[in-house]
Motif scaffolding. Structure first.
Motif, mmCIF file in Angstrom:
data_model
loop_
_atom_site.group_PDB
_atom_site.id
_atom_site.type_symbol
_atom_site.label_atom_id
_atom_site.label_comp_id
_atom_site.label_asym_id
_atom_site.label_seq_id
_atom_site.Cartn_x
_atom_site.Cartn_y
_atom_site.Cartn_z
ATOM 1 N N PRO A 22 -9.085 87.408 -30.046
ATOM 2 C CA PRO A 22 -8.208 86.762 -29.079
ATOM 3 C C PRO A 22 -7.759 87.736 -27.995
ATOM 4 O O PRO A 22 -7.729 88.948 -28.213
ATOM 5 N N THR A 26 -2.607 85.900 -26.457
ATOM 6 C CA THR A 26 -2.263 85.640 -27.849
ATOM 7 C C THR A 26 -1.367 86.733 -28.411
ATOM 8 O O THR A 26 -0.318 86.466 -28.999
ATOM 9 N N TYR A 27 -1.786 87.971 -28.204
ATOM 10 C CA TYR A 27 -0.973 89.081 -28.716
ATOM 11 C C TYR A 27 0.384 89.121 -28.050
ATOM 12 O O TYR A 27 1.403 89.405 -28.675
ATOM 13 N N LEU A 29 2.131 86.589 -26.799
ATOM 14 C CA LEU A 29 2.989 85.532 -27.316
ATOM 15 C C LEU A 29 3.480 85.865 -28.721
ATOM 16 O O LEU A 29 4.659 85.713 -29.048
ATOM 17 N N LEU A 30 2.554 86.321 -29.548
ATOM 18 C CA LEU A 30 2.947 86.697 -30.913
ATOM 19 C C LEU A 30 3.962 87.832 -30.890
ATOM 20 O O LEU A 30 4.941 87.830 -31.627
ATOM 21 N N THR B 118 2.158 75.771 -32.659
ATOM 22 C CA THR B 118 1.602 76.681 -31.665
ATOM 23 C C THR B 118 1.392 78.070 -32.261
ATOM 24 O O THR B 118 0.341 78.697 -32.102
ATOM 25 N N LEU B 119 2.413 78.501 -32.957
ATOM 26 C CA LEU B 119 2.354 79.820 -33.575
ATOM 27 C C LEU B 119 1.196 79.887 -34.575
ATOM 28 O O LEU B 119 0.452 80.879 -34.623
ATOM 29 N N LEU B 122 -1.957 80.321 -32.825
ATOM 30 C CA LEU B 122 -2.138 81.706 -32.392
ATOM 31 C C LEU B 122 -2.576 82.593 -33.560
ATOM 32 O O LEU B 122 -3.437 83.461 -33.424
ATOM 33 N N SER B 125 -6.476 82.897 -35.339
ATOM 34 C CA SER B 125 -7.588 83.437 -34.577
ATOM 35 C C SER B 125 -7.938 84.771 -35.202
ATOM 36 O O SER B 125 -7.265 85.243 -36.106
ATOM 37 N N LEU B 127 -7.426 87.767 -35.451
ATOM 38 C CA LEU B 127 -6.480 88.806 -35.054
ATOM 39 C C LEU B 127 -6.769 90.158 -35.700
ATOM 40 O O LEU B 127 -7.232 90.224 -36.828
ATOM 41 N N TRP B 133 0.972 90.481 -38.623
ATOM 42 C CA TRP B 133 1.529 89.376 -37.835
ATOM 43 C C TRP B 133 2.099 88.289 -38.730
ATOM 44 O O TRP B 133 3.151 87.731 -38.465
#
Lengths: 289, 324, 424
Positions: A22, A26-27, A29-30, B118-119, B122, B125, B127, B133
């Protein structure tokens, strides 16, 4: 070998291979969400490490001051802090162990034993999960008063000793993981039911039991409403003691927030140690405690 | 038959042998039968006994108490029928509390589900540092609501709070978090969302990962973009999970107590009952005014509200998840 | 039935001497030789007892005192209710605030009768009267009282061009609410600060000057129809909102506590126990002083009693301790520690009290000031069993107008009337 075990929720997860990593959105927002999650705790520590006059000043401080230990000492002096911590440990541990034991027992029966009324009874258990039992506080309080348990930890422990969710969770787990053959083998061996439970079911249930215990622990530790009603200032749990800090005429907010920080530390430690288990527990279907 | 390799049975060192001679007939066999027949009931009994005593009985007994004068100190008084219900339903505090409870509930559950999905998308994916996370979003879950409330009521202080100071920097007038009903609901809902959004995101994440990937692949071939895929595949497939999360948060959310109780130091929900919830009202009647009868009436009414909401909830979430 | 301090020693010995002594010391608790007696004492806020407990334990080696000091009065009240309802869990000595004392006097059987020749004449008459039931049972021993004075920021007053020394200031604001508000209007015209912190705080002063505010001794609730109550309500809200004299802070709120760090308001009503709170909140701020005056004559705000719940195992020992704690000598110690002003007139002769001053308040002779203020208190308003609930309701009504601005005086009063009607 044992025929393939299927763990509920642990269904084989194909990663979205072939897709790219991503992007920074993405990062970003996280990262923003994470910052929002951490900030209140940081703020609590920040103010807890100054003195309360700092709140009336602008700009607010950005770095911790040197007063945290002094404020913490005030907290410990103001409320029976150690007593409360010990009480929270006692209550949370007892409740967790008891929920795990009774839920596994019942789960074992529902998942693996045949008996009249099994289906309807299980449905009943699931249905009770939707019953807001908190609403029975008045009679429960009356009962506790009659028993002379008000102010005692037993009043908090006993009603929480087994939960519908725990039973349901262990039933699901054991149904999927514990092969009937194992039980039959034990039975043919002449093991009694309780032996079979102890030596076959309990070890097989260990992963799910650990998660159940963990979630029960957190839920019990953070619980407030019932302990607040039935306990008192002399013998509180940590959450009950914490609210007393705010309920004073002279409120030193740096002291209050030092207390909030202090009370959160034990669970933060638990989180560092067992955070992974919590994550996978939720992802396997744990519900709100 | 089964070749057991697992630890638990191996410790007992024996295997079923076909030619084992039949022994222990008679008493032990009869005991064995009893063992088989009774054990299941014995094992499930702790739950049923405890539920009967601390769950079911109090709920039913609440109805009994609600029809009597019942002082906390003096105990049971006269039978008064539905008088307490008449009083409670005729008093503005009940309706204001109901309004607040529903408002806080909606402000916490709706945005929470949206953000959580939404979270989850995210997180779903490829990551780097995945576990980091996931753990990160769960962090607030281990903070007790009481502590959350102490922290946030400070952040949301009307004159000397950080939130208003920050708003001031961008030219927004200070918001009266403790005076204005809606603002206080937002502040309290924020506390709830703080604690539960990440938790629910993980539930959604698990559900997303269970969606068969070939659905996405065929959508991809059909030329659907990621956003389109999200709305036409992910959301419908999440339906059961959304219902589940909605139901559980209904039961908990409508009984909200901790956060509003500690939003100020009085714990009564504001001078104008701005953020008094039904459970605070229940507590106030029962433990501040010592009137267990009225408190029980509120408990029953709240029970009905929860049931009604659960049903509405079910219908609505079905609907929403169905469209598409 | 009562044993004083001397009797206590006997009780301790008697238990130790012979066997179980079933006839003699039933209430002695525990049995067994040379038994330690543990007494629990529950207080709230600050009673200033910490050192006194140490002293008592030294003088009475067989007594161990466990002190729980936690809550606001509000929470202490709920907790005591719980214990009385359950008939278990109360401390041996429970501190009770004057505002909810009468509520508990509805259950005289739950408390030990504390009347005793030894304590006769120890307290101000109105203090004792408030804790005595109709049939002469004494429920609580008076600890402190809250004679009111006016605390003010001399620096702000001076900057606005008004007399800021104690005498000059007292003369300027006069001794009626009208003159106090008039001075306030002059002040706010000349200063950025408000005149006082909160309408709700002033209300406490005003309502404590009404002899029968909310309930009659016959048990009738008159709060909503009492013209005195309505007049005071209108006066304080007119001054607060129309004249803009209030800083619109909810008393005890976060904002209220923080506001002491700024120049938000110039005066506030301060009973003796408020001094410590001002000093804590206003740490580092200079300019506070105290004027020996209160609008509307004298007034008492707050103050507490020590009660002995009958459910305890050590009622006699608890009574002895409560008697000792509320003796004038001990109360002076408590005053010196935490500013809780004695309800025992004998203490007013004591140089330790008379000569005491307070450095934070510009070395004001606080001892003499509060003695004068205490002597100015003519009566304690009649507070019925619903006092606490009614006063909370009217405080809420005032807050809605003064702090929240969510209602005007008229509609907020209507809500108050409906709240009062809901009592019962």
């Amino acid at each position: 070998m044992i025929p393939t075990t299927t763990v509920p929720g642990a269904a084989t997860r194909t990663r979205r291979s072939g897709l790219n990593r991503p992007g920074f959105v993405t990062y970003g927002l996280l990262g923003a969400f994470l910052a929002g999650s951490v900030f209140p705790l940081w703020w609590s520590f920040l103010i807890g490490s100054h003195d309360s006059t700092v709140l009336a000043r602008t700009p607010f401080p950005l770095l911790p001051g040197g007063n945290f230990l002094r404020n913490a000492a005030t907290v410990i002096d103001q409320v029976p802090f150690w007593r409360a911590t010990l009480n929270s440990i006692i209550v949370s541990t007892t409740v967790s162990l008891s929920v795990v034991l009774f839920a596994t027992l019942a789960g074992f029966a529902f998942a693996k034993l045949r008996f009249l009324g099994r289906g309807p009874l299980l449905v009943f258990v699931v249905a009770t999960m939707a019953v807001p039992t908190q609403l029975g506080v008045v009679p429960l309080f009356i009962v506790m008063a009659r028993l002379g348990w008000t102010g005692e930890l037993t009043a908090v422990i006993v009603p929480a000793m087994v939960t519908a969710f725990g039973v349901f969770w262990m039933t699901q787990y054991l149904r999927g993981t514990l092969p009937d053959e194992l039980i039959e083998a034990a039975r043919v061996d002449g093991a009694s039911m309780i032996r079979t439970f102890w030596h076959v079911a309990l070890p097989a249930a260990r992963p799910a039991a650990a998660m159940l215990g963990l979630f029960t622990f957190v839920a019990t530790w953070t619980n407030f409403f019932w302990p607040f009603i039935v306990l008192n200032a002399k013998n509180p749990t940590l959450t009950v003691a914490l609210q007393q800090l705010q309920a004073a005429y002279f409120i030193d907010y740096s002291m209050v927030l030092a207390g909030a920080t202090l009370a959160t530390i034990p669970l933060l430690v638990l989180f560092v140690v067992a955070g992974r288990q919590l994550v996978s527990g939720i992802m396997q279907g744990a519900v709100k405690g | 038959m089964s070749t057991v390799t697992d630890a638990p049975t191996r410790t007992r060192g024996r295997r079923p042998d076909d030619d084992r001679p039949p022994r222990r007939i008679g008493l032990s066999q009869r005991l064995g039968t009893w063992d088989v027949k009774l054990s299941p009931y014995l094992y499930i009994s702790p739950f049923f006994v405890l539920f009967a005593i601390t769950g079911l009985f109090p709920l039913l007994y609440t109805a009994y108490v609600s029809m009597h004068d019942w002082d906390q100190i003096m105990g049971q008084g006269e039978f008064v029928g539905l008088e307490h219900f008449r009083f409670v339903l005729g008093h503005s505090d009940f309706w204001v509390s109901l309004r607040n409870t529903i408002s806080i509930f909606l402000l916490s559950s709706v945005p929470q589900v949206l953000v959580a999905i939404t979270l989850a998308a995210l997180l779903d994916s490829n990551l780097r540092a995945r576990t980091f996370w996931r753990m990160g979003v769960l962090l607030p879950y281990v903070v007790a609501p009481v502590a959350v409330s102490l922290i946030f009521s400070n952040l949301f202080a009307d004159r000397f709070g950080l939130v208003n100071a920050a708003l001031g920097l961008i030219g927004v007038e200070p918001i009266r978090w403790h005076s204005d009903p809606l603002a206080s609901h937002v502040a309290i809902a924020t506390m709830v969302n703080f604690r539960w959004t990440g938790y629910n995101a993980l539930i959604f994440l698990a559900a997303m990962q269970a969606i068969p990937r070939d659905l996405y692949e065929s959508a991809w071939i059909d030329g659907a973009g990621r956003v389109r895929q999200f709305f036409s595949i992910t959301v419908p497939m999440l339906r059961p999970t959304i219902i589940f999360v909605a139901i559980t948060s209904t039961i908990g959310g409508l009984q909200i107590f901790d956060e509003p109780r500690l939003f100020d130091q009085y714990g009564r929900g504001g001078a104008g009952s701005q953020w008094k919830t039904l459970t605070i009202y229940l507590y106030e009647l029962g433990w501040t005014q010592s009137n267990f009868g009225r408190a029980s009436a509120v408990a029953w009414l709240l029970f009905l509200v929860i049931v009604a909401f659960g049903l509405v909830n079910l219908a609505v979430t079905r609907r929403i998840a169905d469209t598409r | 039935m009562l044993i004083g301090v001397a009797g206590l020693a006997l009780a301790g010995c008697a238990g130790g001497g012979d066997d179980d002594a079933p006839d003699g010391q039933a209430g002695g608790g525990g049995g067994g030789g040379g038994d330690q007696v543990t007494l629990t004492v529950a207080t709230f806020n600050e009673f200033g007892y910490e050192e006194l407990f140490e002293q008592y334990m030294t003088e009475n080696p067989n007594i161990t005192i466990e002190h729980t000091k936690a809550d606001t009065a509000d929470n202490a009240r709920d907790a005591l209710r719980n214990s009385l309802g359950a008939n278990a869990g109360a401390a041996d000595i429970e501190a009770v605030e004057v505002d909810w004392l009468v509520e508990f006097m509805q259950y005289p059987d739950k408390f030990a009768d504390l009347s005793s020749p030894e304590v006769e004449g120890r307290w101000l008459d109105w203090k004792v009267d408030a804790a005595t039931t109709d049939d002469g049972k004494l429920i609580g021993y008076g600890t402190d009282i809250g004679p009111e004075a006016i605390c003010y920021r001399a620096d702000l007053v001076e900057a606005a061009g008004f007399p800021s020394d104690r005498e000059g200031f007292a003369e300027w604001i006069g001794d009626s609410w009208d003159s106090y508000f008039a001075a306030g209007r002059e002040f706010v015209a000349a200063s950025d600060a408000a005149w006082y912190d909160s309408a709700g705080a002033l209300w406490q002063g005003m309502t404590n000057q009404i002899e029968v505010p909310y309930e009659t001794p016959e048990g009738e609730i008159v709060a909503a129809t009492n013209p005195e109550v309505r007049a005071a309500y209108d006066a304080v809200l007119k001054a607060s909102v129309e004249d803009g004299l209030s800083a619109h802070l909810g008393q005890w709120s976060t904002d209220w506590a923080q506001s002491f760090q700024g120049d938000e308001f110039a005066t506030m009503l301060c009973p003796g126990w408020m001094l410590g709170i001002i000093e804590g909140n206003a740490a580092g701020v200079e300019g506070w002083d105290i004027a020996n005056v209160v609008p509307g004559g004298g007034g008492n705000w707050g103050g507490s009693y020590l009660t002995v719940p009958a459910q305890g195992d050590h009622v006699e020992e608890a009574i002895a301790l409560a008697q000792w704690l509320t003796a004038p000598e001990q109360q002076i110690q408590a005053f010196l520690a935490k500013g809780t002003f004695p309800s025992q007139p004998a203490a007013y002769e004591d140089p330790a009290l008379v000569d005491s001053t307070n450095a934070f308040f510009n070395d004001a002779p606080t001892g003499q000031i509060f003695i004068d203020r205490a002597n100015a208190v003519e009566f304690q308003p009649y507070k019925g069993p619903n006092y606490f609930v009614i006063n909370t309701a009217i405080q809420d009504a005032i807050t809605r107008v003064d702090v929240d601005g969510s209602a005007d005086a008229e509609s907020s009063w209507a809500q108050f009337v409906s709240d009062v009607e809901a009592i019962g």
